[in-house]
Design a protein around this motif. Structure first.
Motif, PDB file in Angstrom:
ATOM      1  N   PRO A  70       0.948  -1.289  -0.116  1.00 23.88           N
ATOM      2  CA  PRO A  70       0.064  -0.012   0.025  1.00 23.88           C
ATOM      3  C   PRO A  70       0.874   1.424  -0.113  1.00 23.88           C
ATOM      4  CG  PRO A  70       0.083  -0.868   2.094  1.00 23.88           C
ATOM      5  CD  PRO A  70       0.820  -2.026   1.178  1.00 23.88           C
ATOM      6  N   ASP A  71       0.175   2.495  -0.199  1.00 24.91           N
ATOM      7  CA  ASP A  71       0.845   3.728  -0.015  1.00 24.91           C
ATOM      8  C   ASP A  71       1.155   3.843   1.186  1.00 24.91           C
ATOM      9  OD1 ASP A  71       0.625   4.770  -2.754  1.00 24.91           O
ATOM     10  OD2 ASP A  71      -1.477   4.736  -2.295  1.00 24.91           O
ATOM     11  N   GLY A  72       2.535   4.715   1.641  1.00 25.90           N
ATOM     12  CA  GLY A  72       2.834   5.054   2.914  1.00 25.90           C
ATOM     13  C   GLY A  72       4.126   4.419   3.014  1.00 25.90           C
ATOM     14  N   PRO A  73       4.815   5.018   4.341  1.00 26.02           N
ATOM     15  CA  PRO A  73       6.390   4.426   4.410  1.00 26.02           C
ATOM     16  C   PRO A  73       6.600   3.548   5.281  1.00 26.02           C
ATOM     17  CG  PRO A  73       5.403   6.244   6.256  1.00 26.02           C
ATOM     18  CD  PRO A  73       4.399   5.945   5.278  1.00 26.02           C
ATOM     19  N   GLY A  74       5.374   2.710   6.047  1.00 29.80           N
ATOM     20  CA  GLY A  74       5.912   1.307   6.570  1.00 29.80           C
ATOM     21  C   GLY A  74       6.829   1.385   7.805  1.00 29.80           C
ATOM     22  N   PRO A  75       7.055   0.656   8.355  1.00 37.63           N
ATOM     23  CA  PRO A  75       6.743  -0.887   8.115  1.00 37.63           C
ATOM     24  C   PRO A  75       5.151  -1.164   8.345  1.00 37.63           C
ATOM     25  CG  PRO A  75       7.973  -0.890  10.274  1.00 37.63           C
ATOM     26  CD  PRO A  75       7.858   0.628   9.752  1.00 37.63           C
ATOM     27  N   PHE A  76       4.545  -1.912   7.462  1.00 40.44           N
ATOM     28  CA  PHE A  76       3.241  -2.397   7.487  1.00 40.44           C
ATOM     29  C   PHE A  76       2.829  -3.592   8.104  1.00 40.44           C
ATOM     30  CE2 PHE A  76       4.351  -0.050   3.427  1.00 40.44           C
ATOM     31  CZ  PHE A  76       3.378   0.996   3.560  1.00 40.44           C
ATOM     32  N   PRO A  77       1.632  -3.872   8.405  1.00 37.03           N
ATOM     33  CA  PRO A  77       1.211  -5.207   8.688  1.00 37.03           C
ATOM     34  C   PRO A  77       1.299  -5.820   7.453  1.00 37.03           C
ATOM     35  CG  PRO A  77      -0.462  -3.685   8.816  1.00 37.03           C
ATOM     36  CD  PRO A  77       0.645  -2.735   8.724  1.00 37.03           C
ATOM     37  N   ALA A  78       0.919  -7.233   7.769  1.00 38.21           N
ATOM     38  CA  ALA A  78       0.997  -8.251   6.500  1.00 38.21           C
ATOM     39  C   ALA A  78       0.171  -9.171   6.564  1.00 38.21           C
ATOM     40  CB  ALA A  78       2.317  -8.992   6.302  1.00 38.21           C
ATOM     41  N   LEU A  79      -0.836  -9.507   5.530  1.00 33.84           N
ATOM     42  CA  LEU A  79      -1.818 -10.598   5.329  1.00 33.84           C
ATOM     43  C   LEU A  79      -1.268 -11.642   4.326  1.00 33.84           C
ATOM     44  CD1 LEU A  79      -4.647 -11.763   5.837  1.00 33.84           C
ATOM     45  CD2 LEU A  79      -5.304 -10.484   3.863  1.00 33.84           C
ATOM     46  N   LEU A  80      -0.789 -13.081   4.764  1.00 34.83           N
ATOM     47  CA  LEU A  80      -1.159 -13.853   3.757  1.00 34.83           C
ATOM     48  C   LEU A  80      -2.156 -14.457   3.374  1.00 34.83           C
ATOM     49  CD1 LEU A  80       0.623 -16.479   2.389  1.00 34.83           C
ATOM     50  CD2 LEU A  80       0.620 -17.372   4.431  1.00 34.83           C
ATOM     51  N   TYR A  81      -2.376 -14.302   1.911  1.00 33.76           N
ATOM     52  CA  TYR A  81      -3.938 -14.554   1.436  1.00 33.76           C
ATOM     53  C   TYR A  81      -3.795 -15.914   0.573  1.00 33.76           C
ATOM     54  CZ  TYR A  81      -8.759 -14.222   0.345  1.00 33.76           C
ATOM     55  OH  TYR A  81      -9.778 -14.589   0.420  1.00 33.76           O
ATOM     56  N   GLN A 142      12.075  -7.423   6.744  1.00 33.15           N
ATOM     57  CA  GLN A 142      12.647  -6.159   6.256  1.00 33.15           C
ATOM     58  C   GLN A 142      12.528  -5.891   4.834  1.00 33.15           C
ATOM     59  OE1 GLN A 142      16.707  -5.712   7.615  1.00 33.15           O
ATOM     60  NE2 GLN A 142      16.908  -3.638   7.091  1.00 33.15           N
ATOM     61  N   GLN A 143      12.922  -6.967   4.027  1.00 34.68           N
ATOM     62  CA  GLN A 143      12.873  -6.773   2.573  1.00 34.68           C
ATOM     63  C   GLN A 143      11.292  -6.364   2.158  1.00 34.68           C
ATOM     64  OE1 GLN A 143      13.983 -10.162   0.298  1.00 34.68           O
ATOM     65  NE2 GLN A 143      12.725  -9.810  -1.181  1.00 34.68           N
ATOM     66  N   LEU A 144      10.302  -6.868   2.689  1.00 31.51           N
ATOM     67  CA  LEU A 144       8.962  -6.459   2.486  1.00 31.51           C
ATOM     68  C   LEU A 144       8.377  -5.381   3.152  1.00 31.51           C
ATOM     69  CD1 LEU A 144       7.639 -10.342   2.865  1.00 31.51           C
ATOM     70  CD2 LEU A 144       7.667  -9.017   0.549  1.00 31.51           C
ATOM     71  N   ASN A 145       9.314  -4.607   3.927  1.00 27.10           N
ATOM     72  CA  ASN A 145       8.642  -3.901   4.700  1.00 27.10           C
ATOM     73  C   ASN A 145       7.668  -3.781   5.560  1.00 27.10           C
ATOM     74  OD1 ASN A 145       8.904  -0.946   5.523  1.00 27.10           O
ATOM     75  ND2 ASN A 145       7.879  -0.053   3.943  1.00 27.10           N
ATOM     76  N   ILE A 146       7.624  -4.914   6.252  1.00 27.62           N
ATOM     77  CA  ILE A 146       6.459  -5.228   7.104  1.00 27.62           C
ATOM     78  C   ILE A 146       7.077  -5.426   8.621  1.00 27.62           C
ATOM     79  CG2 ILE A 146       5.186  -6.290   5.539  1.00 27.62           C
ATOM     80  CD1 ILE A 146       6.050  -9.024   6.644  1.00 27.62           C
ATOM     81  N   ASP A 147       6.216  -5.421   9.456  1.00 31.77           N
ATOM     82  CA  ASP A 147       6.279  -5.638  10.757  1.00 31.77           C
ATOM     83  C   ASP A 147       6.309  -7.118  11.404  1.00 31.77           C
ATOM     84  OD1 ASP A 147       6.202  -5.907  13.633  1.00 31.77           O
ATOM     85  OD2 ASP A 147       4.783  -4.164  13.997  1.00 31.77           O
TER      86      ASP A 147
END
Length: 313
Positions: A70-81, A142-147
């Protein structure tokens, strides 16, 4: 109540267009027909910063994944769909609308995985792939910019089965930790006699009891494997210490009782559970988030629940 007027009109339009029951087609033909239907839906107006395709190592070879950021700086939450389709059909392309909506509106990185499908790859291949994808996500935060403390899993139908199994396996196998599981009309009981909802909705709409038998026989056949908890998560010995869950069910779904029985099992074991039954709805609703009002309603609830889960972690 009956099907909503819009749902009934939509299903009639499929019948008028000559849609065939799943069980009347060979898997390859079934995949083509299902993808064609979903790809014919209006495109989502939701936008994300990036959609990228890549491959990751899997237990049976490389797995295709699609990452929505999504738009934004992150780190973002993540959803494995994990998409639905009876472990036999479904694709990354066919679920593009849904995953884009989830990423944009939940403000989360969504990782969709093209797990191996039956009958070419039977149980437990799909589940093994999903677990490997989850481990890859956690290991590449880190690579995915997620928490890595805010990873959830979700899916519809067979994908909800795989999501529930993944939640059980992360508990049993020592992680990665999940902060939520999003289960859209899950199939969680592949063995045993028919439930009341299976009998009441044996002819569908959209998904019939015969269709379910077709998919299950491709996935596990009629052996004892169908009773394995990683195949039938409702038959697990314990439901304790599992991730919080949102379970959505549909009134005119043969799998209505599956979802509601699983929600009760989770709640009785002390887990945080929200169960919502959508009256007038049919199995497969989430495949049409740009076409049906009730699909949009279900998706809105799911996104609100996800945002709260992510905020609490």
């Amino acid at each position: 109540m009956p099907l909503t007027a819009q749902n009934a009109e939509f299903l009639q339009s499929l019948a008028d267009a000559g849609a065939q029951p799943f069980h009347t087609m060979e898997p390859v033909q079934c995949r083509q027909a299902f993808d064609a239907l979903l790809l014919s839906m209006p495109a989502t107006t939701a936008t994300v910063a990036d959609i990228s395709d890549s491959t990751i190592p899997g237990p049976g070879g490389d797995l295709a994944v699609r990452v929505y950021t999504p738009d934004g700086p992150g780190p973002f939450p993540a959803l494995l769909y994990l998409h639905g389709g009876g472990w036999v059909i479904g694709s990354l392309d066919a679920n593009n609308n849904l995953c884009t909506e989830l990423s944009a509106r939940a403000e989360a990185v969504v990782i969709a995985v093209d797990y191996r499908k039956a009958p070419e790859a039977k149980f437990p291949a799909g589940s093994d792939d999903c677990m490997e994808a989850l481990r890859w996500i956690a290991g590449n935060a880190q690579q995915l910019n997620i928490d890595p403390a805010r990873i959830a899993v979700g899916g519809d139908s067979a994908g909800a089965n795989l999501s529930a199994v993944t939640a059980q396996r992360t508990r049993d196998e020592g992680g990665p930790r999940l902060c939520g599981q999003l289960l859209f009309y899950p199939m969680v009981r592949l063995a045993g006699g028919p439930t009341a909802s299976m009998l009441a909705n044996a002819e569908g709409p959209l998904l019939s009891r015969t269709d379910i038998e077709y998919f299950v026989n491709h996935y596990v056949g009629k052996g004892v494997e169908a009773r394995h908890p990683y195949c039938s998560p409702l038959l697990a010995d314990s439901f304790a210490d599992l991730a919080p869950a949102l379970v959505q069910t549909a009134e005119f779904d043969p799998l209505l009782d599956d979802g509601e029985d699983y929600a009760r099992a989770l709640k009785d074991a002390g887990n945080d559970v929200v169960l919502t039954r959508y009256d007038g709805a049919f199995h497969g609703m989430l495949c049409f988030p740009t076409a049906l009002d009730q699909s949009k309603e279900m998706l809105a609830e799911a996104i609100d629940w996800l945002r709260k889960r992510f905020a609490d972690n």
